[in-house]
Enzyme design. Structure first.
Site, PDB file in Angstrom:
ATOM      1  CG  ASN A  63      -5.553 -16.896 -14.274  1.00  0.00           C
ATOM      2  OD1 ASN A  63      -5.343 -16.509 -15.412  1.00  0.00           O
ATOM      3  ND2 ASN A  63      -5.198 -18.098 -13.848  1.00  0.00           N
ATOM      4  CD  GLU A  65      -1.896 -19.096 -11.051  1.00  0.00           C
ATOM      5  OE1 GLU A  65      -2.836 -19.808 -11.392  1.00  0.00           O
ATOM      6  OE2 GLU A  65      -0.699 -19.463 -11.095  1.00  0.00           O
ATOM      7  CB  CYS A  74     -10.790 -15.418 -10.357  1.00  0.00           C
ATOM      8  SG  CYS A  74     -10.749 -16.637  -9.032  1.00  0.00           S
ATOM      9  CD  GLU A  76     -14.098 -15.961 -13.382  1.00  0.00           C
ATOM     10  OE1 GLU A  76     -12.901 -15.788 -13.047  1.00  0.00           O
ATOM     11  OE2 GLU A  76     -14.636 -17.088 -13.402  1.00  0.00           O
ATOM     12  CB  CYS A 113     -14.232 -19.917  -7.937  1.00  0.00           C
ATOM     13  SG  CYS A 113     -13.786 -18.253  -7.372  1.00  0.00           S
ATOM     14  CB  CYS A 116     -15.820 -15.335  -9.345  1.00  0.00           C
ATOM     15  SG  CYS A 116     -14.047 -15.007  -9.450  1.00  0.00           S
TER      16      CYS A 116
HETATM   17 ZN   LIG Z   1     -13.036 -16.978  -9.100  1.00  0.00          ZN
END
Ligand SMILES: [Zn+2]
Length: 162
Positions: A63, A65, A74, A76, A113, A116
């Site tokens: 990830n 940020e 993210c 993924e 999420c 993703c």
């Molecule tokens: Zn995600």
């Protein structure tokens, strides 16, 4: 009279990494190691993803940020972008996802999420191959989903625009 449709999914649960098939365990170990490379100064929730490509190569992503929180991406989607950027014509067969939560124990699986899941659907459609997911914390139970599409029922796709 309406017609009710129920969507159910199946996934496999393993007590820990030792119970996994060898290939899944190897990929999960790389995802766990990748959590160290996460850029997560705000959430301190460090996610690592490891993708197995059809050519046997394993790529990792984390990830990323941002001080402007919604800009973050993210693990993924990072690893899918890395894979697609480096090997645009090589299908992704499996992705392991792990995390290191600096604020709490990392002992239960996490799932991708919504954004993703949508992204996984796109890559599955692009490569015409299901993407296997191996989901776990740094220890404890592991969940294996054999087809990412199971996580995104009634989804929007290219077919929706035809
Ligand atoms: Zn995600």
């Amino acid at each position: 009279m309406e017609t009710k449709t129920r969507h159910t999914i199946e996934f496999d649960t393993y007590p820990d990494i030792a119970a996994l098939p060898a290939a899944d365990a190897a990929l999960l170990r790389q995802a766990r190691t990748a959590t160290r490379d996460a850029y997560a100064p705000y959430s301190r929730f460090r996610v690592g993803a490891a993708a197995l490509l059809e050519n046997g190569e394993v790529l990792t992503g984390t990830n990323q940020e941002n001080a402007s929180y919604p800009v973050g991406i993210c693990a993924e989607r990072t690893v899918l972008s890395v894979a697609s950027g480096l090997h645009p014509n090589v299908p992704v067969l499996a992705i392991a996802v792990s995390y290191d939560n600096e604020l709490a124990p990392s002992v239960a699986p996490i799932a991708p999420c919504g954004i993703c899941r949508q992204t996984l659907m796109e890559y599955q459609a692009r490569y015409q191959r299901p993407i296997r997911l191996i989901l776990a914390g740094l220890s404890g139970q592991v969940i294996v989903v054999t087809d990412s599409a199971d996580l995104m029922p009634l989804s929007f796709s290219a077919n929706s625009m035809k």
